[in-house]
Design a protein around this motif. Sequence first.
Motif, PDB file in Angstrom:
ATOM      1  N   GLY A  18       0.794  -1.210   0.000  1.00 45.20           N
ATOM      2  CA  GLY A  18       0.000   0.000   0.000  1.00 45.20           C
ATOM      3  C   GLY A  18       0.831   1.267   0.000  1.00 45.20           C
ATOM      4  N   GLN A  19       2.178   1.158   0.032  1.00 43.85           N
ATOM      5  CA  GLN A  19       3.065   2.309   0.000  1.00 43.85           C
ATOM      6  C   GLN A  19       3.371   2.677  -1.447  1.00 43.85           C
ATOM      7  N   PRO A  20       3.527   3.959  -1.743  1.00 44.49           N
ATOM      8  CA  PRO A  20       3.869   4.368  -3.115  1.00 44.49           C
ATOM      9  C   PRO A  20       5.164   3.696  -3.566  1.00 44.49           C
ATOM     10  N   ARG A  21       5.229   3.366  -4.846  1.00 40.80           N
ATOM     11  CA  ARG A  21       6.424   2.707  -5.368  1.00 40.80           C
ATOM     12  C   ARG A  21       7.636   3.620  -5.253  1.00 40.80           C
ATOM     13  N   ARG A  22       7.413   4.955  -5.193  1.00 38.57           N
ATOM     14  CA  ARG A  22       8.544   5.864  -5.077  1.00 38.57           C
ATOM     15  C   ARG A  22       9.340   5.578  -3.815  1.00 38.57           C
ATOM     16  N   ALA A  23       8.658   5.163  -2.747  1.00 41.76           N
ATOM     17  CA  ALA A  23       9.371   4.843  -1.506  1.00 41.76           C
ATOM     18  C   ALA A  23      10.318   3.666  -1.733  1.00 41.76           C
ATOM     19  N   ASP A  24       9.881   2.674  -2.497  1.00 44.95           N
ATOM     20  CA  ASP A  24      10.757   1.543  -2.821  1.00 44.95           C
ATOM     21  C   ASP A  24      11.960   2.017  -3.633  1.00 44.95           C
ATOM     22  N   ALA A  25      11.696   2.917  -4.577  1.00 46.13           N
ATOM     23  CA  ALA A  25      12.791   3.429  -5.406  1.00 46.13           C
ATOM     24  C   ALA A  25      13.804   4.185  -4.547  1.00 46.13           C
ATOM     25  N   GLU A  26      13.315   4.989  -3.609  1.00 45.25           N
ATOM     26  CA  GLU A  26      14.228   5.736  -2.749  1.00 45.25           C
ATOM     27  C   GLU A  26      15.056   4.809  -1.870  1.00 45.25           C
ATOM     28  N   ARG A  27      14.422   3.738  -1.379  1.00 43.87           N
ATOM     29  CA  ARG A  27      15.177   2.760  -0.582  1.00 43.87           C
ATOM     30  C   ARG A  27      16.240   2.084  -1.432  1.00 43.87           C
ATOM     31  N   ASN A  28      15.885   1.751  -2.674  1.00 46.49           N
ATOM     32  CA  ASN A  28      16.864   1.116  -3.567  1.00 46.49           C
ATOM     33  C   ASN A  28      18.029   2.054  -3.857  1.00 46.49           C
ATOM     34  N   ILE A  29      17.723   3.328  -4.117  1.00 53.80           N
ATOM     35  CA  ILE A  29      18.787   4.294  -4.394  1.00 53.80           C
ATOM     36  C   ILE A  29      19.710   4.417  -3.198  1.00 53.80           C
ATOM     37  N   ALA A  30      19.134   4.524  -1.995  1.00 55.80           N
ATOM     38  CA  ALA A  30      19.955   4.637  -0.783  1.00 55.80           C
ATOM     39  C   ALA A  30      20.833   3.406  -0.609  1.00 55.80           C
ATOM     40  N   ALA A  31      20.262   2.220  -0.851  1.00 52.43           N
ATOM     41  CA  ALA A  31      21.027   0.977  -0.717  1.00 52.43           C
ATOM     42  C   ALA A  31      22.150   0.913  -1.746  1.00 52.43           C
ATOM     43  N   ALA A  52      25.627  -4.090  -7.419  1.00 51.80           N
ATOM     44  CA  ALA A  52      24.243  -4.547  -7.365  1.00 51.80           C
ATOM     45  C   ALA A  52      24.086  -5.664  -6.343  1.00 51.80           C
ATOM     46  N   ALA A  53      25.031  -6.602  -6.348  1.00 52.94           N
ATOM     47  CA  ALA A  53      24.969  -7.708  -5.388  1.00 52.94           C
ATOM     48  C   ALA A  53      25.096  -7.196  -3.961  1.00 52.94           C
ATOM     49  N   ALA A  54      26.003  -6.253  -3.727  1.00 52.23           N
ATOM     50  CA  ALA A  54      26.188  -5.709  -2.383  1.00 52.23           C
ATOM     51  C   ALA A  54      24.967  -4.935  -1.914  1.00 52.23           C
ATOM     52  N   ALA A  55      24.263  -4.295  -2.860  1.00 54.52           N
ATOM     53  CA  ALA A  55      23.067  -3.519  -2.515  1.00 54.52           C
ATOM     54  C   ALA A  55      21.841  -4.391  -2.368  1.00 54.52           C
ATOM     55  N   GLY A  56      21.928  -5.641  -2.829  1.00 58.26           N
ATOM     56  CA  GLY A  56      20.771  -6.528  -2.754  1.00 58.26           C
ATOM     57  C   GLY A  56      19.710  -6.206  -3.787  1.00 58.26           C
ATOM     58  N   ARG A  59      20.589  -6.124 -11.438  1.00 58.07           N
ATOM     59  CA  ARG A  59      21.270  -5.199 -12.358  1.00 58.07           C
ATOM     60  C   ARG A  59      20.285  -4.283 -13.053  1.00 58.07           C
ATOM     61  N   VAL A  60      19.085  -4.812 -13.369  1.00 59.82           N
ATOM     62  CA  VAL A  60      18.076  -3.984 -14.032  1.00 59.82           C
ATOM     63  C   VAL A  60      17.697  -2.808 -13.139  1.00 59.82           C
ATOM     64  N   THR A  61      17.502  -3.073 -11.854  1.00 61.92           N
ATOM     65  CA  THR A  61      17.168  -2.002 -10.909  1.00 61.92           C
ATOM     66  C   THR A  61      18.305  -1.007 -10.794  1.00 61.92           C
ATOM     67  N   LEU A  62      19.524  -1.516 -10.706  1.00 60.59           N
ATOM     68  CA  LEU A  62      20.687  -0.630 -10.599  1.00 60.59           C
ATOM     69  C   LEU A  62      20.774   0.300 -11.797  1.00 60.59           C
ATOM     70  N   TYR A  63      20.679  -0.260 -12.993  1.00 63.61           N
ATOM     71  CA  TYR A  63      20.815   0.548 -14.199  1.00 63.61           C
ATOM     72  C   TYR A  63      19.608   1.459 -14.423  1.00 63.61           C
ATOM     73  N   ALA A  64      18.466   1.114 -13.845  1.00 61.26           N
ATOM     74  CA  ALA A  64      17.306   1.996 -13.951  1.00 61.26           C
ATOM     75  C   ALA A  64      17.554   3.316 -13.223  1.00 61.26           C
ATOM     76  N   HIS A  65      18.309   3.254 -12.132  1.00 64.48           N
ATOM     77  CA  HIS A  65      18.606   4.458 -11.357  1.00 64.48           C
ATOM     78  C   HIS A  65      19.916   5.123 -11.789  1.00 64.48           C
ATOM     79  N   PHE A  66      20.882   4.307 -12.166  1.00 68.24           N
ATOM     80  CA  PHE A  66      22.198   4.825 -12.569  1.00 68.24           C
ATOM     81  C   PHE A  66      22.592   4.111 -13.860  1.00 68.24           C
TER      82      PHE A  66
END
Length: 205
Positions: A18-31, A52-56, A59-66
């Motif tokens: 029920g949380q906005p997906r943006r919160a997940d994105a921000e957590r991923n970026i911080a990680a 990517a492995a260290a952040a958990g 690679r798709v998520t990593l490259y989506a942000h960077f």
Amino acid sequence: MESDQRGAAASTRRGGSGQPRRADAERNIAAILAAAADCFARDPQASMTEIAAAAGVGRVTLYAHFPSREALLGELMDRALREVTATVAAHHLERAPADQALRTLLRSSWHLLDRNLRMLHAARRALPAETVEDRHADVLATVEQLITRGQDEGVFRTDLPAHWLVTSVYTLILAAGDQVESGRFGSAEALAALEATVGSALRST
């Protein structure tokens, strides 16, 4: 049926919790940023796969942000330099004579730069030199203000223009970092050499 589909789409956008997906994105970026800082501190040649492995994350998520290693290093450099700018501002350098204020700037910024030295070294290898210098614009503007004030106060030399003295200080800071990275200096030795050389280079004759 149409109402059900709209509800399913809204649920997907917001995620199962029920949380906005943006919160997940921000957590991923911080990680990702935390993991990248750790990885580069251990190995300036760390790959995106390792990060990517260290952040958990995948690679798709990593490259989506960077989208590139250079973009990730650029963001890490910007974060480190913003911290330097904030730390320097907290010392209220305008209240001290220019030569004392410049020493304070060198010492306070050095401790932060030293902590991020291997990451910054990796960024300097990956990014064009002019891009690296542009990212230092705020810090270099403060250095130029101090040098100009020091020239007016008579503590810094006036036979050379302020912009050249700023370039000299910037080059010496990078050289001090390179000496630590190569193992020729420890951090304290590099700072002492940096202070002595900058002081000699700027001193009024």
